[in-house]
Enzyme design. Structure first.
Site, PDB file in Angstrom:
ATOM      1  N   GLN A   7       5.375  29.641  45.166  1.00 37.26           N
ATOM      2  CA  GLN A   7       6.060  30.731  45.862  1.00 37.26           C
ATOM      3  C   GLN A   7       5.070  31.700  46.504  1.00 37.26           C
ATOM      4  OE1 GLN A   7       9.335  31.364  46.498  1.00 37.26           O
ATOM      5  NE2 GLN A   7       9.881  29.422  45.579  1.00 37.26           N
ATOM      6  N   HIS A  29      12.710  35.264  40.230  1.00 39.15           N
ATOM      7  CA  HIS A  29      13.576  34.652  39.221  1.00 39.15           C
ATOM      8  C   HIS A  29      13.840  35.723  38.168  1.00 39.15           C
ATOM      9  CE1 HIS A  29      15.342  31.958  36.401  1.00 39.15           C
ATOM     10  NE2 HIS A  29      14.257  31.716  35.689  1.00 39.15           N
ATOM     11  N   GLU A  41      15.469   4.881  44.609  1.00 41.29           N
ATOM     12  CA  GLU A  41      16.689   5.036  45.412  1.00 41.29           C
ATOM     13  C   GLU A  41      17.471   6.314  45.112  1.00 41.29           C
ATOM     14  OE1 GLU A  41      19.096   1.540  45.873  1.00 41.29           O
ATOM     15  OE2 GLU A  41      17.353   0.299  46.300  1.00 41.29           O
TER      16      GLU A  41
HETATM   17  P1  NDP Z   1       2.961  28.764  40.201  1.00 42.60           P
HETATM   18  O1  NDP Z   1       2.704  28.201  38.860  1.00 42.60           O
HETATM   19  O2  NDP Z   1       2.977  27.861  41.370  1.00 42.60           O
HETATM   20  O3  NDP Z   1       1.914  29.938  40.538  1.00 42.60           O
HETATM   21  C1  NDP Z   1       0.891  30.267  39.769  1.00 42.60           C
HETATM   22  C2  NDP Z   1       0.047  31.315  40.501  1.00 42.60           C
HETATM   23  O4  NDP Z   1       0.010  32.490  39.728  1.00 42.60           O
HETATM   24  C3  NDP Z   1      -1.360  30.827  40.657  1.00 42.60           C
HETATM   25  O5  NDP Z   1      -1.936  31.351  41.834  1.00 42.60           O
HETATM   26  C4  NDP Z   1      -2.014  31.439  39.411  1.00 42.60           C
HETATM   27  O6  NDP Z   1      -3.386  31.583  39.566  1.00 42.60           O
HETATM   28  C5  NDP Z   1      -1.335  32.795  39.393  1.00 42.60           C
HETATM   29  N1  NDP Z   1      -1.352  33.435  38.097  1.00 42.60           N
HETATM   30  C6  NDP Z   1      -0.990  32.931  36.906  1.00 42.60           C
HETATM   31  N2  NDP Z   1      -1.106  33.865  35.945  1.00 42.60           N
HETATM   32  C7  NDP Z   1      -1.574  34.985  36.558  1.00 42.60           C
HETATM   33  C8  NDP Z   1      -1.905  36.292  36.102  1.00 42.60           C
HETATM   34  N3  NDP Z   1      -1.769  36.628  34.822  1.00 42.60           N
HETATM   35  N4  NDP Z   1      -2.345  37.187  37.004  1.00 42.60           N
HETATM   36  C9  NDP Z   1      -2.470  36.861  38.313  1.00 42.60           C
HETATM   37  N5  NDP Z   1      -2.160  35.651  38.800  1.00 42.60           N
HETATM   38  C10 NDP Z   1      -1.729  34.715  37.918  1.00 42.60           C
HETATM   39  O7  NDP Z   1       4.303  29.628  40.109  1.00 42.60           O
HETATM   40  P2  NDP Z   1       5.647  29.415  40.943  1.00 42.60           P
HETATM   41  O8  NDP Z   1       5.388  29.782  42.364  1.00 42.60           O
HETATM   42  O9  NDP Z   1       6.266  28.113  40.598  1.00 42.60           O
HETATM   43  O10 NDP Z   1       6.577  30.526  40.278  1.00 42.60           O
HETATM   44  C11 NDP Z   1       6.396  31.893  40.532  1.00 42.60           C
HETATM   45  C12 NDP Z   1       7.705  32.623  40.325  1.00 42.60           C
HETATM   46  O11 NDP Z   1       8.659  32.164  41.282  1.00 42.60           O
HETATM   47  C13 NDP Z   1       8.352  32.378  38.966  1.00 42.60           C
HETATM   48  O12 NDP Z   1       8.987  33.560  38.584  1.00 42.60           O
HETATM   49  C14 NDP Z   1       9.380  31.290  39.262  1.00 42.60           C
HETATM   50  O13 NDP Z   1      10.455  31.283  38.362  1.00 42.60           O
HETATM   51  C15 NDP Z   1       9.833  31.711  40.629  1.00 42.60           C
HETATM   52  N6  NDP Z   1      10.409  30.642  41.436  1.00 42.60           N
HETATM   53  C16 NDP Z   1       9.701  29.488  41.645  1.00 42.60           C
HETATM   54  C17 NDP Z   1      10.191  28.505  42.440  1.00 42.60           C
HETATM   55  C18 NDP Z   1       9.328  27.346  42.798  1.00 42.60           C
HETATM   56  O14 NDP Z   1       9.606  26.740  43.808  1.00 42.60           O
HETATM   57  N7  NDP Z   1       8.294  26.977  42.090  1.00 42.60           N
HETATM   58  C19 NDP Z   1      11.545  28.603  43.035  1.00 42.60           C
HETATM   59  C20 NDP Z   1      12.162  29.905  42.862  1.00 42.60           C
HETATM   60  C21 NDP Z   1      11.616  30.857  42.039  1.00 42.60           C
HETATM   61  P3  NDP Z   1      -4.418  31.191  38.378  1.00 42.60           P
HETATM   62  O15 NDP Z   1      -3.659  30.481  37.298  1.00 42.60           O
HETATM   63  O16 NDP Z   1      -5.430  30.359  39.071  1.00 42.60           O
HETATM   64  O17 NDP Z   1      -4.940  32.500  37.916  1.00 42.60           O
END
Ligand code: NDP
Ligand code: MG
Length: 339
Positions: A27, A108, A231
């Protein structure tokens, strides 16, 4: 159901704001890049030191700061890190640094609805939840379209939370498809239920059980993979395009008769009864509390289940067969080096 479109949103409300996007994953990259392309000048990405995402964001010429720095600077801070880390992120880096009246946003409802975050009461809290993976949020925006999004307000300290949320959703492309008004509770509980019972849990268990049934009966793994995994997409595309009736219109009469005759024998009343139990675990907070304890313990059983699932023979056969269909990789939405 209330739906909003670009014409209902005042995007200028968000263009003037300083916006920080925390996280640059699925996201995060989509929100940050879409906001910038919609004319928001002050967009930064917040990441922890040493994050592998820093290079990806900087490669797109986005400024990267720490979450604490972002919190002290932003007018709107969108938290797009994994839900299980929201409480620690908020308590350790955001709570004491956010300016009064800042909008804290999520994609979310889980961490807010289940009170993993107890937000300061001077903050606006809204949710813009795209109904699609981040990679689609980005690719649709670039095509000039968008994915539908949900909008909800949990706390309105400034009186502007709704309008800012609507402007934000519109700036990332939601207003081209439709922005639907909902509540944190409804979004969060239906989302968890859908992913557990159908989209992720139900579907993968159904596929795997059918695959194993054919293998145990002595059929070739390649045949089992084509019929029970590959499929699925062809059928889902037809449902996606025009609903279940559209799919049934397109398949053969034999397939349609088998659908009516056998489907309800597989997914019977006992399955529905267990779906209700799963919904109850979600509504009561039992599921979230179990998942949070699992996270607090370092995710030992999550990691074991992930490893065991990846070792299932279905993955090996799939890799071999997908290599015979190079067009699948050519159209891939996910490129792990960039997004
Ligand atoms: P991802 O797992 O893809 O994103 C992780 C990102 O967050 C990485 O850049 C990671 O960097 C960073 N990150 C993790 N922990 C920290 C921290 N403590 N401080 C700063 N950066 C951090 O997440 P998603 O995009 O899947 O999900 C994000 C949100 O969006 C959630 O709330 C999810 O429920 C919601 N959502 C997701 C959807 C999706 O398509 N995936 C759909 C709709 C909603 P690093 O670990 O390298 O530090
Ligand atoms: Mg969902």
């Amino acid at each position: 159901m209330q739906a909003y479109y670009d014409r209902d949103a005042d995007v200028s409300l968000i263009k003037k704001k300083k916006i920080a996007v925390v996280g640059y994953g699925s996201q995060g990259h989509a929100h940050a890049l879409n906001l910038r392309d919609s004319g928001v000048k002050d967009v930064v990405v917040a990441l922890r030191p040493g994050s592998a995402s820093i290079n990806k964001a900087e490669a797109e010429k986005l400024k990267v700061v720490s979450p604490a720095e972002a919190a002290g600077w932003a007018d709107v801070i969108m938290v797009l890190t994994p839900d299980e880390g929201h409480a620690a992120l908020y308590n350790d880096h955001l709570r004491d640094n956010l300016k009064k009246g800042t909008a804290l946003a999520v994609a979310h409802g889980l961490s807010i609805h289940f009170r993993l975050i107890e937000p300061r009461d001077d903050l606006d809290i809204f949710m813009v939840a795209p109904k699609g993976p981040g990679h689609t949020v980005r690719s649709e925006y670039q095509r000039g379209a968008g994915v539908p999004m949900l909008l909800a307000v949990h706390q309105d300290a400034t009186g502007n939370a709704h309008d800012i949320g609507l402007a934000y959703a519109s700036a990332i492309g939601g207003g081209r498809a439709g922005i639907i008004g909902t509540t944190f509770r409804e979004e969060c509980e239906t989302d968890l239920f859908g992913e557990q019972s159908v989209l992720c849990g139900g579907l993968t268990s159904l596929i795997q059980a059918a695959y194993e049934t054919l293998i145990e009966a002595g059929y070739a793994p390649e045949m089992a993979y084509f019929e029970c995994v590959h499929e699925v997409k062809l059928i889902v595309d037809l449902i996606y395009e025009g609903g279940i009736a559209n799919m049934r219109y397109s398949i053969s009469n034999t397939a349609e008769y088998g659908d009516y005759a056998s489907g309800p024998r597989i997914i019977d009343e006992s399955v529905k009864k267990r779906m209700k139990e799963i919904l109850d675990d979600i509504q009561s907070g039992r599921f979230v509390s179990q998942w949070m304890s699992e996270c607090a313990a370092g995710q030992p059983s999550f990691k074991a289940m992930r490893r065991r699932a990846a070792e299932h023979p279905i993955e090996e056969v799939g890799e071999k067969l997908r290599a015979m269909m190079p067009w699948i990789a050519e159209g891939a939405l996910v490129d792990k080096s960039k997004n």
